[in-house]
Design a protein around this motif. Structure first.
Motif, PDB file in Angstrom:
ATOM      1  N   ALA A  62       1.548 -12.484  -1.836  1.00 28.71           N
ATOM      2  CA  ALA A  62      -0.258 -11.786  -1.387  1.00 28.71           C
ATOM      3  C   ALA A  62       0.243 -10.428  -1.644  1.00 28.71           C
ATOM      4  CB  ALA A  62      -0.138 -12.685   0.180  1.00 28.71           C
ATOM      5  N   VAL A  63      -0.671 -10.469  -1.265  1.00 27.48           N
ATOM      6  CA  VAL A  63      -0.888  -8.241  -1.717  1.00 27.48           C
ATOM      7  C   VAL A  63      -2.194  -8.525   0.134  1.00 27.48           C
ATOM      8  CG1 VAL A  63      -1.455  -6.278  -2.993  1.00 27.48           C
ATOM      9  CG2 VAL A  63      -0.541  -7.901  -3.959  1.00 27.48           C
ATOM     10  N   VAL A  64      -1.248  -6.893   0.900  1.00 20.39           N
ATOM     11  CA  VAL A  64      -2.196  -6.456   1.203  1.00 20.39           C
ATOM     12  C   VAL A  64      -2.527  -5.043   0.599  1.00 20.39           C
ATOM     13  CG1 VAL A  64      -2.911  -5.142   3.749  1.00 20.39           C
ATOM     14  CG2 VAL A  64      -1.360  -7.892   3.075  1.00 20.39           C
ATOM     15  N   VAL A  65      -3.806  -5.140   0.725  1.00 23.20           N
ATOM     16  CA  VAL A  65      -3.407  -3.334   0.215  1.00 23.20           C
ATOM     17  C   VAL A  65      -3.976  -2.195   1.590  1.00 23.20           C
ATOM     18  CG1 VAL A  65      -5.123  -1.941  -1.915  1.00 23.20           C
ATOM     19  CG2 VAL A  65      -4.494  -4.055  -2.542  1.00 23.20           C
ATOM     20  N   ARG A  66      -4.133  -1.378   1.961  1.00 21.25           N
ATOM     21  CA  ARG A  66      -4.133  -0.372   3.229  1.00 21.25           C
ATOM     22  C   ARG A  66      -4.745   0.708   2.393  1.00 21.25           C
ATOM     23  NH1 ARG A  66       0.307  -3.985   5.111  1.00 21.25           N
ATOM     24  NH2 ARG A  66      -0.551  -4.531   6.947  1.00 21.25           N
ATOM     25  N   THR A  68      -2.648   3.545   3.528  1.00 21.46           N
ATOM     26  CA  THR A  68      -1.197   3.957   3.891  1.00 21.46           C
ATOM     27  C   THR A  68      -0.705   3.575   2.374  1.00 21.46           C
ATOM     28  OG1 THR A  68      -1.246   2.182   5.368  1.00 21.46           O
ATOM     29  CG2 THR A  68      -2.019   4.714   5.853  1.00 21.46           C
ATOM     30  N   GLY A  69      -1.130   2.500   1.727  1.00 18.37           N
ATOM     31  CA  GLY A  69      -0.672   1.890   0.470  1.00 18.37           C
ATOM     32  C   GLY A  69      -0.962   0.273   0.510  1.00 18.37           C
ATOM     33  N   THR A  70       0.274  -0.117  -0.426  1.00 18.01           N
ATOM     34  CA  THR A  70       0.336  -1.513  -1.513  1.00 18.01           C
ATOM     35  C   THR A  70       1.582  -2.552  -0.662  1.00 18.01           C
ATOM     36  OG1 THR A  70      -0.969  -0.985  -2.974  1.00 18.01           O
ATOM     37  CG2 THR A  70      -0.232  -3.104  -2.516  1.00 18.01           C
ATOM     38  N   GLU A  71       1.392  -3.682   0.653  1.00 18.44           N
ATOM     39  CA  GLU A  71       2.603  -4.298   0.895  1.00 18.44           C
ATOM     40  C   GLU A  71       2.171  -5.651  -0.446  1.00 18.44           C
ATOM     41  OE1 GLU A  71       2.494  -6.927   4.631  1.00 18.44           O
ATOM     42  OE2 GLU A  71       2.654  -4.666   5.325  1.00 18.44           O
ATOM     43  N   LEU A  72       3.451  -6.079  -0.348  1.00 21.00           N
ATOM     44  CA  LEU A  72       3.737  -6.798  -1.251  1.00 21.00           C
ATOM     45  C   LEU A  72       4.647  -7.897  -0.534  1.00 21.00           C
ATOM     46  CD1 LEU A  72       4.441  -8.788  -4.025  1.00 21.00           C
ATOM     47  CD2 LEU A  72       5.985  -7.319  -4.493  1.00 21.00           C
ATOM     48  N   ARG A  73       4.133  -8.961  -0.120  1.00 20.65           N
ATOM     49  CA  ARG A  73       4.110  -9.850   0.675  1.00 20.65           C
ATOM     50  C   ARG A  73       5.373 -11.130  -0.570  1.00 20.65           C
ATOM     51  NH1 ARG A  73       3.494  -9.098   5.526  1.00 20.65           N
ATOM     52  NH2 ARG A  73       4.665 -10.488   6.582  1.00 20.65           N
ATOM     53  N   LEU A  74       6.653 -11.185  -0.307  1.00 18.73           N
ATOM     54  CA  LEU A  74       7.275 -12.398  -1.157  1.00 18.73           C
ATOM     55  C   LEU A  74       8.021 -13.389   0.015  1.00 18.73           C
ATOM     56  CD1 LEU A  74       8.538 -10.362  -3.782  1.00 18.73           C
ATOM     57  CD2 LEU A  74       6.176 -11.561  -4.256  1.00 18.73           C
ATOM     58  N   LEU A  87       7.720  -7.335 -12.267  1.00 16.49           N
ATOM     59  CA  LEU A  87       7.291  -6.230 -11.607  1.00 16.49           C
ATOM     60  C   LEU A  87       7.430  -4.987 -12.293  1.00 16.49           C
ATOM     61  CD1 LEU A  87       6.797  -6.907  -8.067  1.00 16.49           C
ATOM     62  CD2 LEU A  87       5.372  -7.293  -9.986  1.00 16.49           C
ATOM     63  N   GLY A  88       8.941  -4.444 -13.026  1.00 18.34           N
ATOM     64  CA  GLY A  88       9.044  -3.702 -13.513  1.00 18.34           C
ATOM     65  C   GLY A  88       9.211  -2.368 -12.565  1.00 18.34           C
ATOM     66  N   ASP A  89       8.595  -1.283 -11.971  1.00 24.72           N
ATOM     67  CA  ASP A  89       8.358  -0.291 -11.315  1.00 24.72           C
ATOM     68  C   ASP A  89       8.122  -0.800 -10.024  1.00 24.72           C
ATOM     69  OD1 ASP A  89       8.982   2.412  -9.996  1.00 24.72           O
ATOM     70  OD2 ASP A  89       6.352   3.443 -11.443  1.00 24.72           O
ATOM     71  N   LEU A  90       8.792  -0.645  -8.884  1.00 24.56           N
ATOM     72  CA  LEU A  90       8.230  -0.973  -7.112  1.00 24.56           C
ATOM     73  C   LEU A  90       8.272   0.161  -6.569  1.00 24.56           C
ATOM     74  CD1 LEU A  90      10.851  -3.397  -6.981  1.00 24.56           C
ATOM     75  CD2 LEU A  90       8.594  -3.598  -7.668  1.00 24.56           C
ATOM     76  N   SER A  91       8.093   1.104  -6.611  1.00 25.82           N
ATOM     77  CA  SER A  91       7.911   2.545  -6.297  1.00 25.82           C
ATOM     78  C   SER A  91       6.688   2.537  -5.735  1.00 25.82           C
ATOM     79  CB  SER A  91       8.324   3.809  -7.112  1.00 25.82           C
ATOM     80  OG  SER A  91       6.818   4.232  -8.279  1.00 25.82           O
ATOM     81  N   ASP A  92       5.369   1.986  -5.886  1.00 31.68           N
ATOM     82  CA  ASP A  92       4.028   2.092  -5.213  1.00 31.68           C
ATOM     83  C   ASP A  92       3.837   0.456  -4.664  1.00 31.68           C
ATOM     84  OD1 ASP A  92       4.729  -0.146  -7.494  1.00 31.68           O
ATOM     85  OD2 ASP A  92       1.821   0.593  -7.782  1.00 31.68           O
ATOM     86  N   LEU A  93       4.784  -0.150  -4.488  1.00 28.25           N
ATOM     87  CA  LEU A  93       4.803  -1.023  -3.551  1.00 28.25           C
ATOM     88  C   LEU A  93       5.797  -1.326  -2.331  1.00 28.25           C
ATOM     89  CD1 LEU A  93       4.573  -3.944  -6.235  1.00 28.25           C
ATOM     90  CD2 LEU A  93       2.426  -3.149  -4.639  1.00 28.25           C
ATOM     91  N   GLU A  94       5.228  -1.559  -0.905  1.00 32.75           N
ATOM     92  CA  GLU A  94       6.279  -2.074  -0.344  1.00 32.75           C
ATOM     93  C   GLU A  94       6.136  -3.637   0.273  1.00 32.75           C
ATOM     94  OE1 GLU A  94       5.997  -2.522   5.205  1.00 32.75           O
ATOM     95  OE2 GLU A  94       4.579  -1.171   3.734  1.00 32.75           O
ATOM     96  N   VAL A  95       7.676  -3.599   0.027  1.00 30.10           N
ATOM     97  CA  VAL A  95       8.126  -5.247  -0.045  1.00 30.10           C
ATOM     98  C   VAL A  95       8.847  -5.144   1.278  1.00 30.10           C
ATOM     99  CG1 VAL A  95       9.324  -7.105  -1.287  1.00 30.10           C
ATOM    100  CG2 VAL A  95       8.505  -4.961  -2.730  1.00 30.10           C
ATOM    101  N   VAL A  96       7.672  -6.908   1.194  1.00 27.14           N
ATOM    102  CA  VAL A  96       8.298  -7.763   2.563  1.00 27.14           C
ATOM    103  C   VAL A  96       8.446  -8.540   2.195  1.00 27.14           C
ATOM    104  CG1 VAL A  96       7.414  -8.496   4.956  1.00 27.14           C
ATOM    105  CG2 VAL A  96       6.461  -6.042   4.009  1.00 27.14           C
TER     106      VAL A  96
END
Length: 364
Positions: A62-66, A68-74, A87-96
């Motif tokens: 799931a993804v939470v778009v804030r 302040t950033g984009t949170e990827l919940r796995l 996904l490749g580059d993860l620099s734009d995602l905060e992984v939870v």
């Protein structure tokens, strides 16, 4: 990365543009965050990542778009594979990472979001509008997918024989799709004895002298839809006439599918054409007529009054149908008009309203 896992989507080419669209949604709604939970929304925002394990199951992300950033919940048991292969580059995602036995998204977000976070279901129309116009990288992936789906259908029709069972033809379709990294979400086959059914799940019945093949195939989150007809032996004048008339009905749908038009108006124009071309005026009530396409089989499936607006660069898959007659292709609303995406030059065509449309493939 190699193979048919989403090498193109792993580049993350369009993720920044998609985030900008989501921030615009938040601004218009006066919200701090939006929670994306469906396969359609999550695959779109993650640029084509595969969000399933079971085709019948819920997303594993799931993804939470804030703001302040984009949170990827796995789910934690899926995270290593997902992060390495999707996904490749993860620099734009905060992984939870979420334990598999807990909800992927809690019932309330953190305290700063609790009062004004938007759930996907509450902004469904806005989200459809955000993903309607395909961006360059995803459009390239979609064109390739649609060409391959059309080619698989041609291959199956050319290999079929009247004695083949519907299940055997469906197996070939599904296997050839899977070999190309395409999920066979829908595989329908009807032989002569079952052509009255609009959604013919395949059986062990033989094809006989005429058959309909239907495929909805997904890759990189995008779904291509197409229907084809094959005939063994001489044609039937009444069936040929019905096929020509249903193509005229489709032409009315396509002519009304122009940027700025409402889907409700395009639907009304298409359904009104049934009576004009010799069908029962209520024929449209006996099967859905399709609608916008892309990250869902229909995004949305159009009904009377659907408020969405056609956008430039948006895919569609209308599918007018009557007993023994149906047409369905995935098309794009382009700057120069309608572009048919599920096209295979090997398939016979007939000109309708200035476009090449699929005819029956005659065998024998």
């Amino acid at each position: 990365m190699s193979g048919l896992v989403p090498a193109a989507s792993a580049l993350g080419t369009d993720r920044a543009a998609k985030r900008a669209r989501m921030l615009d949604l938040l601004d218009r709604r006066g919200a701090s965050a939006v929670v994306l939970r469906s396969h359609s929304a999550v695959a779109w925002i993650l640029d084509g990542a595969r969000t399933h394990v079971s085709l019948a199951g819920d997303p594993v992300a799931a993804v939470v778009v804030r703001r302040t950033g984009t949170e990827l919940r796995l789910f934690a048991n899926e995270a290593d594979r997902f992060l390495a292969e999707e996904l490749g580059d993860l620099s734009d995602l905060e992984v939870v990472r979420v334990p598999w036995h807990e909800p992927l998204v809690p019932s309330s977000l953190d305290a700063s979001d609790a009062l004004d976070a938007l759930d996907e279901a509450k902004v469904a129309v806005d989200l459809r509008a955000a993903r309607a116009s395909l961006l360059p990288a995803e459009l390239a992936r979609y064109r390739a997918l649609c060409r391959e789906v059309a080619a698989v259908m041609t291959d199956a029709a050319l290999a079929a024989s009247p004695a083949d069972s519907e299940l055997a033809v469906a197996a070939r379709l599904s296997g050839d799709l899977a070999a190309r990294g395409i999920d066979p979400l829908v595989t329908l086959v009807a032989g002569r004895s079952r052509l009255a059914h609009r959604h013919p799940l395949p059986t062990d019945a033989p094809l006989g002298d005429r058959a309909m093949l239907v495929v909805c195939g997904r890759r990189h989150g995008l779904i291509a839809n197409a229907t084809r007809w094959v005939r063994f032996g001489p044609g039937d004048p009444a069936e040929s006439d019905a096929t020509r008339r249903i193509l005229e009905v489709e032409a009315a749908f396509l002519a009304a599918t122009v940027p700025g038009a409402s889907l409700a108006d395009a639907f009304a124009a298409g359904t009104a054409a049934y009576a004009r071309h010799g069908f029962d005026p209520h024929e449209w009530t006996r099967h859905h007529q399709g609608g916008a396409a892309g990250y869902a089989g229909r995004d949305p499936r159009v009904v009377p009054g659907t408020p969405d607006v056609v956008q430039l660069g948006q895919p569609f898959a209308w599918n007018p149908t009557a007993v023994g007659a149906k047409v369905e292709d995935t098309v794009l609303v382009g700057a120069d008009g309608i572009e048919v995406l599920t096209h295979d030059p090997r398939w016979p065509a007939v000109a309708v309203a200035g476009r090449d449309r699929p005819a029956e493939l005659r065998r024998g």
